[in-house]
Design an enzyme around this catalytic site. Structure first.
Site, PDB file in Angstrom:
ATOM      1  N   HIS A 287      -5.197   1.331  -4.190  1.00 28.46           N
ATOM      2  CA  HIS A 287      -3.926   0.700  -4.736  1.00 28.46           C
ATOM      3  C   HIS A 287      -2.950  -0.077  -3.658  1.00 28.46           C
ATOM      4  CE1 HIS A 287      -1.100   4.445  -4.388  1.00 28.46           C
ATOM      5  NE2 HIS A 287      -1.662   4.219  -3.388  1.00 28.46           N
TER       6      HIS A 287
ATOM      7  N   SER B 110      -6.031   5.810  -1.915  1.00 30.79           N
ATOM      8  CA  SER B 110      -4.970   5.184  -1.030  1.00 30.79           C
ATOM      9  C   SER B 110      -5.298   4.920   0.367  1.00 30.79           C
ATOM     10  CB  SER B 110      -3.611   6.099  -1.241  1.00 30.79           C
ATOM     11  OG  SER B 110      -2.297   5.378  -0.677  1.00 30.79           O
TER      12      SER B 110
END
Length: 208
Positions: free
Chosen positions: A131, A106
Site C-alpha cells: 500500500h 507495507s
C-alpha cells in the site's frame, strides 16, 4: 498487571553449545546470527531497524562473499526505518536472501522484494500486503502542506523501488498501492514480489 502476551514476547529462548572450552549459552537469535540468519520480526521502527542494519554490517565484515538469509514476519511500520534496512541490503556486498514467514505487509513487503533476484521466497501460507505510505500530520496549514509534499515524495520513491524489484510498469504499481492490497503467495509470485514458494528446505535449495 503484566500483559501475558508482552511477557511471552520478552522471553527469548537460550541454547547451549558445547565448545572446546566447555558449554556456552546463547540467546536463540544470537545463535542464528552465527548461521548468518537475520530476523525482521514485528513492527518496523527505529530501534528494530538499527539492530537489523547492525547485524547486516556485522555479517558483511565477517564474510563479504557469503550469503545472508533474512526471515521476515512484519506488519510494516515507519517508512524511513524500513528504508534504512533497504538501503543497507543494497549497499553491502553479500547477497541477501529473503523469506516471508507469516506476513510481509507495507514496509515488510518492500524488504521482501528487495532480496537478491532469484532468492526471494515465501512459505505457502504467508500473506503479503502492499500500500502507499500514510500521512496524518496535524498543525499549521503551511506545515501540513510541507508534510503532504514529503509524503508524496516518499510515495513516489516507494513506487520506483517496487518497479525496480518487481519488473511491473509504474502505472500498475501506482494502482496496486493506492489501497491496502493483500496477496497470497501465488499472487505475490505472479506480481514479481517473490521468486518462489517453498514448502521445505529441499524446495528452497533446488530453487537457488
Amino acid at each position: 498487571m503484566h500483559d501475558p502476551v508482552d511477557t511471552y514476547m520478552n522471553l527469548v529462548p537460550m541454547v547451549v553449545e558445547q565448545t572446546s572450552r566447555g558449554e556456552r549459552a546463547y540467546d536463540i537469535f544470537s545463535r542464528l546470527l552465527k548461521e548468518r540468519i537475520v530476523f525482521v520480526n514485528g513492527p518496523v521502527h527505529d530501534g528494530m531497524s538499527q539492530l537489523v542494519v547492525a547485524q547486516l554490517l556485522h555479517l558483511e565484515a565477517e564474510n563479504p562473499s557469503k550469503e545472508i538469509s533474512m526471515y521476515i514476519n512484519s506488519p510494516g511500520g515507519v517508512v524511513t526505518s524500513g528504508l534504512s534496512i533497504y538501503d543497507t541490503m543494497q549497499y553491502i556486498k553479500p547477497k541477501v536472501s529473503t523469506l516471508v514467514v507469516g506476513q510481509a505487509a507495507s514496509m515488510g513487503s518492500l524488504l521482501l522484494t528487495a532480496g537478491e533476484k532469484g532468492m526471494r521466497f515465501s512459505l505457502p501460507n504467508s500473506r503479503i500486503m502492499v500500500h502507499q505510505p500514510s500521512g496524518g500530520y496535524q498543525g499549521q496549514a503551511t506545515d501540513i502542506m510541507i508534510h503532504a509534499q514529503e509524503t508524496q515524495k516518499l510515495k513516489d520513491r516507494l513506487n520506483q523501488i517496487y518497479v525496480k524489484h518487481t519488473g511491473q510498469p509504474l502505472k500498475k504499481v501506482v494502482d496496486a498501492l493506492e489501497r491496502d492490497n493483500f496477496m497470497d503467495a501465488e499472487q505475490a509470485k505472479e506480481w514479481g514480489l517473490i521468486d518462489e514458494i517453498v514448502e521445505s528446505r529441499a524446495n528452497e535449495d533446488t530453487s537457488k
